[in-house]
Design a protein around this motif. Sequence first.
Motif, mmCIF file in Angstrom:
data_model
loop_
_atom_site.group_PDB
_atom_site.id
_atom_site.type_symbol
_atom_site.label_atom_id
_atom_site.label_comp_id
_atom_site.label_asym_id
_atom_site.label_seq_id
_atom_site.Cartn_x
_atom_site.Cartn_y
_atom_site.Cartn_z
ATOM 1 N N ASN A 124 0.855 -1.194 0.000
ATOM 2 C CA ASN A 124 0.000 0.000 0.000
ATOM 3 C C ASN A 124 0.888 1.240 0.000
ATOM 4 O OD1 ASN A 124 0.745 -0.587 2.703
ATOM 5 N ND2 ASN A 124 -0.923 0.655 3.472
ATOM 6 N N ILE A 125 0.535 2.184 -0.859
ATOM 7 C CA ILE A 125 1.404 3.318 -1.192
ATOM 8 C C ILE A 125 0.702 4.620 -0.817
ATOM 9 C CG2 ILE A 125 2.664 4.458 -3.079
ATOM 10 C CD1 ILE A 125 2.291 1.747 -4.636
ATOM 11 N N LEU A 126 1.479 5.576 -0.363
ATOM 12 C CA LEU A 126 0.990 6.924 -0.088
ATOM 13 C C LEU A 126 1.768 7.914 -0.935
ATOM 14 C CD1 LEU A 126 -0.608 9.065 1.607
ATOM 15 C CD2 LEU A 126 1.295 8.987 3.242
ATOM 16 N N ASP A 127 1.049 8.786 -1.639
ATOM 17 C CA ASP A 127 1.682 9.913 -2.325
ATOM 18 C C ASP A 127 1.499 11.135 -1.431
ATOM 19 O OD1 ASP A 127 2.604 11.926 -3.960
ATOM 20 O OD2 ASP A 127 1.600 11.198 -5.765
ATOM 21 N N PHE A 128 2.563 11.527 -0.730
ATOM 22 C CA PHE A 128 2.527 12.609 0.256
ATOM 23 C C PHE A 128 2.893 13.913 -0.433
ATOM 24 C CE2 PHE A 128 3.769 15.328 3.666
ATOM 25 C CZ PHE A 128 3.106 14.871 4.802
ATOM 26 N N GLY A 129 1.933 14.843 -0.470
ATOM 27 C CA GLY A 129 2.146 16.093 -1.203
ATOM 28 C C GLY A 129 1.915 15.883 -2.680
ATOM 29 N N CYS A 130 0.791 15.241 -3.020
ATOM 30 C CA CYS A 130 0.538 14.754 -4.378
ATOM 31 C C CYS A 130 0.075 15.831 -5.345
ATOM 32 C CB CYS A 130 -0.490 13.631 -4.337
ATOM 33 S SG CYS A 130 -2.118 14.152 -3.722
ATOM 34 N N GLY A 131 -0.150 17.065 -4.859
ATOM 35 C CA GLY A 131 -0.647 18.101 -5.757
ATOM 36 C C GLY A 131 -2.021 17.741 -6.289
ATOM 37 N N PHE A 132 -2.176 17.794 -7.614
ATOM 38 C CA PHE A 132 -3.463 17.472 -8.237
ATOM 39 C C PHE A 132 -3.760 15.969 -8.239
ATOM 40 C CE2 PHE A 132 -2.380 21.523 -10.502
ATOM 41 C CZ PHE A 132 -3.387 22.286 -9.927
ATOM 42 N N GLY A 133 -2.780 15.163 -7.851
ATOM 43 C CA GLY A 133 -3.012 13.714 -7.761
ATOM 44 C C GLY A 133 -2.860 12.966 -9.067
ATOM 45 N N ASN A 134 -2.104 13.516 -10.007
ATOM 46 C CA ASN A 134 -1.950 12.861 -11.310
ATOM 47 C C ASN A 134 -1.314 11.481 -11.197
ATOM 48 O OD1 ASN A 134 -2.778 15.250 -13.000
ATOM 49 N ND2 ASN A 134 -0.984 16.134 -12.012
ATOM 50 N N ASP A 135 -0.216 11.367 -10.456
ATOM 51 C CA ASP A 135 0.438 10.062 -10.302
ATOM 52 C C ASP A 135 -0.496 9.063 -9.633
ATOM 53 O OD1 ASP A 135 2.823 10.749 -11.525
ATOM 54 O OD2 ASP A 135 3.818 11.324 -9.657
ATOM 55 N N ILE A 144 -2.949 2.906 -3.918
ATOM 56 C CA ILE A 144 -2.252 4.152 -3.596
ATOM 57 C C ILE A 144 -3.234 5.200 -3.099
ATOM 58 C CG2 ILE A 144 -2.319 4.845 -6.046
ATOM 59 C CD1 ILE A 144 0.372 6.341 -5.504
ATOM 60 N N THR A 145 -2.821 5.924 -2.063
ATOM 61 C CA THR A 145 -3.631 6.954 -1.413
ATOM 62 C C THR A 145 -3.038 8.324 -1.702
ATOM 63 O OG1 THR A 145 -4.273 5.441 0.361
ATOM 64 C CG2 THR A 145 -4.459 7.803 0.825
ATOM 65 N N ALA A 146 -3.892 9.298 -1.933
ATOM 66 C CA ALA A 146 -3.460 10.673 -2.187
ATOM 67 C C ALA A 146 -3.549 11.486 -0.903
ATOM 68 C CB ALA A 146 -4.336 11.311 -3.264
ATOM 69 N N TYR A 147 -2.499 12.285 -0.659
ATOM 70 C CA TYR A 147 -2.578 13.281 0.416
ATOM 71 C C TYR A 147 -1.847 14.537 -0.019
ATOM 72 C CZ TYR A 147 -1.682 16.020 4.547
ATOM 73 O OH TYR A 147 -1.612 17.074 5.417
ATOM 74 N N ASP A 148 -2.515 15.661 0.138
ATOM 75 C CA ASP A 148 -1.921 16.968 -0.083
ATOM 76 C C ASP A 148 -2.652 17.943 0.833
ATOM 77 O OD1 ASP A 148 -0.214 18.605 -2.396
ATOM 78 O OD2 ASP A 148 -1.852 19.770 -1.519
ATOM 79 N N PRO A 149 -1.930 18.737 1.624
ATOM 80 C CA PRO A 149 -2.600 19.643 2.567
ATOM 81 C C PRO A 149 -3.599 20.583 1.912
ATOM 82 C CG PRO A 149 -0.237 19.564 2.999
ATOM 83 C CD PRO A 149 -0.460 18.829 1.712
ATOM 84 N N THR A 153 5.056 1.838 1.207
ATOM 85 C CA THR A 153 5.848 2.722 0.348
ATOM 86 C C THR A 153 5.238 4.114 0.387
ATOM 87 O OG1 THR A 153 6.323 0.862 -1.149
ATOM 88 C CG2 THR A 153 6.772 3.089 -1.976
ATOM 89 N N ILE A 154 6.077 5.128 0.534
ATOM 90 C CA ILE A 154 5.614 6.518 0.478
ATOM 91 C C ILE A 154 6.452 7.249 -0.562
ATOM 92 C CG2 ILE A 154 5.289 8.675 1.746
ATOM 93 C CD1 ILE A 154 5.019 7.067 4.301
ATOM 94 N N ILE A 155 5.774 7.999 -1.422
ATOM 95 C CA ILE A 155 6.480 8.824 -2.399
ATOM 96 C C ILE A 155 6.196 10.295 -2.094
ATOM 97 C CG2 ILE A 155 6.529 7.053 -4.185
ATOM 98 C CD1 ILE A 155 4.153 8.386 -5.535
ATOM 99 N N CYS A 156 7.206 11.123 -2.288
ATOM 100 C CA CYS A 156 7.098 12.552 -1.985
ATOM 101 C C CYS A 156 7.944 13.291 -3.027
ATOM 102 C CB CYS A 156 7.591 12.824 -0.566
ATOM 103 S SG CYS A 156 7.446 14.537 -0.022
ATOM 104 N N PHE A 157 7.282 13.771 -4.074
ATOM 105 C CA PHE A 157 7.988 14.299 -5.237
ATOM 106 C C PHE A 157 7.894 15.823 -5.322
ATOM 107 C CE2 PHE A 157 6.828 10.105 -7.558
ATOM 108 C CZ PHE A 157 7.790 9.429 -6.829
ATOM 109 N N TYR A 158 9.049 16.476 -5.366
ATOM 110 C CA TYR A 158 9.157 17.914 -5.606
ATOM 111 C C TYR A 158 8.383 18.746 -4.582
ATOM 112 C CZ TYR A 158 10.675 15.960 -10.069
ATOM 113 O OH TYR A 158 11.320 15.233 -11.037
#
Length: 285
Positions: A35-46, A57-62, A75-80
Amino acid sequence: MKKQKNKYSHLTAIERVFLSSPAQFLLDKNLLIGNILDFGCGFGNDVKLLQKKGYDITAYDPYYFPQYPQGKFDTIICFYVLNVLFPEEQANVLMEVSSLLKPGGKAYFAVRRDIKKEGFREHYIHKKPTYQCIVKLPFKSIKAHEYCEIYEYSHYNNQRHSSNNCIFCNPYKHLTLLCESATTYAIFDGYPLSKGHVLVIPKRHVSNYFELPLKEQSACWLMVNKIQEMLNKEFAPDGFNVGMNVNKHAGQNVMHASIHIIPRYQGDAAGVKSGMRCVIPKGKY
């Protein structure tokens, strides 16, 4: 001096119809596990594109996806993300990512390497002041070119950091790491004085806290604040004792600096007085 604000960092998010290059790299290397988290995903494209490929995969952006993630992730991804944040905000992201990562899990941070000038600039579309800075992380670099670098992160107690026998330089794997920043980590005490007793430990091997550089002292106290929030939420204590032992005559047993955060509960002390003034029995001095 008026404090600068960084309220337009979310405007740096970009709409795309294809995977970001860091996401494509991790996909090609089979590093997107469990299970994956995109931390700071912006618009959530990925997130949307990986979900179409069958990834959990879960989206999170403040700003764009503000519901804070629940549970822990493999797994957590945090891009740019880090490039558009002030240093204290960067540290907070590192602490939050580490606290959301499962033991044995991996996080991947992508940062820009093509930034020529740090500071505020007017966004070319939104015409608002957005911040950008150069970021280098003390984690394993797994890909780097002129535009981007990708770092792989795992919890501090899942690696060996030095050949010495200091248990704070090489903390035991079975201990629960609560959070981590570039220079500091927090872990449940192996011999707790109360439920939720935590140690905040600088990564630099220094026995005397006062010999730490001021920047690293500040990082410790930033983490103390974060841990206090976490312990309040988890254990709801009635108070805290926060302090440190410096040198053997003050009770220091491990010659590596640390800060104790000890939750206190109503009725846990035999005497009426139980605060810092009672460390030395009355009449000793």
